[in-house]
Write an enzyme that holds these catalytic residues in place. Structure first.
Site, PDB file in Angstrom:
ATOM      1  N   GLY B  89      12.658  23.146   8.679  1.00  0.00           N
ATOM      2  CA  GLY B  89      13.620  22.151   8.915  1.00  0.00           C
ATOM      3  C   GLY B  89      14.622  22.660   9.917  1.00  0.00           C
ATOM      4  CG  LEU B  90      18.128  24.189   8.392  1.00  0.00           C
ATOM      5  CD1 LEU B  90      18.268  25.824   7.988  1.00  0.00           C
ATOM      6  CD2 LEU B  90      19.313  23.228   8.146  1.00  0.00           C
ATOM      7  CB  CYS B  91      14.845  21.702  14.250  1.00  0.00           C
ATOM      8  SG  CYS B  91      13.493  21.244  13.198  1.00  0.00           S
ATOM      9  N   GLY B  92      17.463  19.559  13.686  1.00  0.00           N
ATOM     10  CA  GLY B  92      18.055  18.309  14.117  1.00  0.00           C
ATOM     11  C   GLY B  92      17.194  17.266  13.872  1.00  0.00           C
ATOM     12  CG  PHE B  94      11.474  18.867  16.252  1.00  0.00           C
ATOM     13  CD1 PHE B  94      11.241  18.795  17.489  1.00  0.00           C
ATOM     14  CD2 PHE B  94      10.734  19.277  15.197  1.00  0.00           C
ATOM     15  CE1 PHE B  94       9.884  19.491  18.016  1.00  0.00           C
ATOM     16  CE2 PHE B  94       9.271  19.756  15.469  1.00  0.00           C
ATOM     17  CZ  PHE B  94       9.012  19.630  17.145  1.00  0.00           C
TER      18      PHE B  94
END
Lengths: 135, 293
Positions: B89-92, B94
């Site tokens: 995760g932690l990719c906006g 996406f």
């Protein structure tokens, strides 16, 4: 013979060659074939072997391909290779190691294991070694 | 009014967060560079392959014996969506944007009374779609991971797809992925794999009705070429997706770092104000104490 063939050799990892050449000889599945400008539409499988690029009457480059497909049109020859290396950059010892690894993998495999991928790779390694010897 | 100690702790914790996010941004940036290079290096192959298959498709399209992978099964009852997402995760937005597009497509297809099946690549997509569409999952697979992946992984997926297709599990196969435009923009793309949809706009396809000669023969070539084409297209989709993921993560982490900076500024201001207020208060106490004597 002013015309040239637009020869392109690509592997999934990169584009190896893209240039106009006078003639190129490709190891087709049913025998080698040469491509000159104005060749008829043609599509062939490629067996493991050496592609020879001609500049005038001389071979300017020899590139080993591990099988793939070749598409030929009047002005273009495109080879999609699974794996391709310039013969000038191949080390004999790494090829021998590759053959040995595969032979070993086949010999120690249990009878119900699928060894076809090793066999294919072994064939590629042997073809490469043969190409090196005929250099 | 928060105490000084409370503020100090808070500032430190935000600073620590900022350090993490800015480090993650750097990591994403360097991974992005690598992923982008890989995607660009693969592009020529993908383009040539598409051109080759497109021109073959044009010449053999009328031929009834043409492989089912090229022509399809003459029906479009069952759709398989191959959804490429990321593992982390932690990719906006996406993964969310892919999942949203997939949801929209599923309800669209179901409104047309089609059956939908899913092939999920990547842990995030699986987790987000499982509750709603868990029964439609045919296959799930972990994503390519963070270190990039080779062509062989794509071949593996393609082999599975062909196997499912031969098992009459689906009629139409579409792959969904984020196409990498720039680090800031990714576009959710639907690409139809089976039956093959010829890209007639590609340059260099002008055959004037000429027919290819095949060696060894047409069937043998197509039989090998078409599965190869599928794995190449999957490889392409996964590479684009990988680059997009890193791009999205870089942007998300950049934003987070900037927000943390803003927050630190605000907290420092409150901290200094409180500190000064306390000093003033103490002085007043001393002065008024002295006056009282």
């Amino acid at each position: 013979m002013a015309d040239k063939v637009e020869f392109e050799l690509v592997s999934p990892e990169r584009l190896l060659v893209s240039q106009g050449v006078d003639m190129v000889v490709v190891p087709g599945e049913e025998g080698d074939f040469g491509v000159l400008p104005g060749h008829a539409l043609f599509l062939s499988g490629v067996r493991p072997g050496v592609i020879e690029i001609y500049d005038g009457d001389k071979i300017s480059d020899r590139i080993f391909v591990a099988g793939g497909f070749a598409e030929v049109t009047g002005e273009r020859c495109t080879v999609l290779a699974e794996e391709a290396v310039n013969l000038a950059e191949v080390e004999r010892t790494t090829v021998e190691a590759r053959i040995r690894d595969n032979e070993q993998a086949i010999s120690i495999a249990s009878p119900d294991e699928d060894v076809s991928s090793y066999r294919i790779d072994l064939g590629i390694g042997r073809a490469l070694l043969e190409a090196l010897e005929n250099k | 009014m928060p105490s000084l100690k409370h503020l100090r702790v808070r500032i430190n914790s935000v600073k620590a967060t900022q350090k993490i996010t800015s480090a993650m941004k750097m990591v994403a940036a360097s991974k992005l560079r690598r992923a982008q290079e890989q995607a660009e290096a693969a592009r020529p192959y993908v383009e040539r392959m598409e051109r080759m298959v497109s021109s073959i498709a044009l010449t053999v399209a009328e031929n009834d014996s043409a492989s089912a992978l090229l022509r399809g099964t003459d029906s479009d009852e069952t759709h398989l969506l191959v959804v490429a997402t990321s593992d982390r995760g932690l990719c906006g937005g996406f993964n969310a944007s892919i999942v949203r597009a997939v949801r929209a497509r599923i309800s669209e297809l179901e409104a047309d009374k089609k059956t939908v099946k899913l092939f999920i690549i990547g842990r995030k997509g699986r987790d987000q779609l499982r509750r709603e569409y868990g029964t439609k999952f045919l296959e799930t697979r972990d994503g390519p991971g963070s270190i990039g992946f080779g062509y062989s992984d794509a071949t593996e997926v393609a082999r599975k797809l062909v196997e499912l297709f031969d098992g009459k599990e689906f009629d139409v196969c579409t792959v969904v992925y984020n196409e990498f435009k720039t680090a800031m923009t990714q576009v959710v793309t639907f690409q139809q794999l089976i039956p093959f949809s010829p890209n007639t706009s590609a340059d260099g396809i002008n055959l004037d009705g000429a027919i290819y000669e095949f060696e060894p023969d047409e069937d043998a070539i197509l039989e090998k070429l078409l599965p190869r084409n599928i794995s190449v297209q999957i490889y392409h989709a996964l590479l684009e997706n990988g680059a997009s993921e890193q791009g999205a993560r870089m942007m998300a982490m950049d934003n987070a770092t900037r927000n943390a900076g803003d927050m630190i500024n605000k907290l420092s201001l409150t901290y200094n104000r409180t500190r000064q207020a306390m000093i003033t208060k103490e002085l007043i106490e001393i002065v008024s104490g002295a006056e009282a004597l």
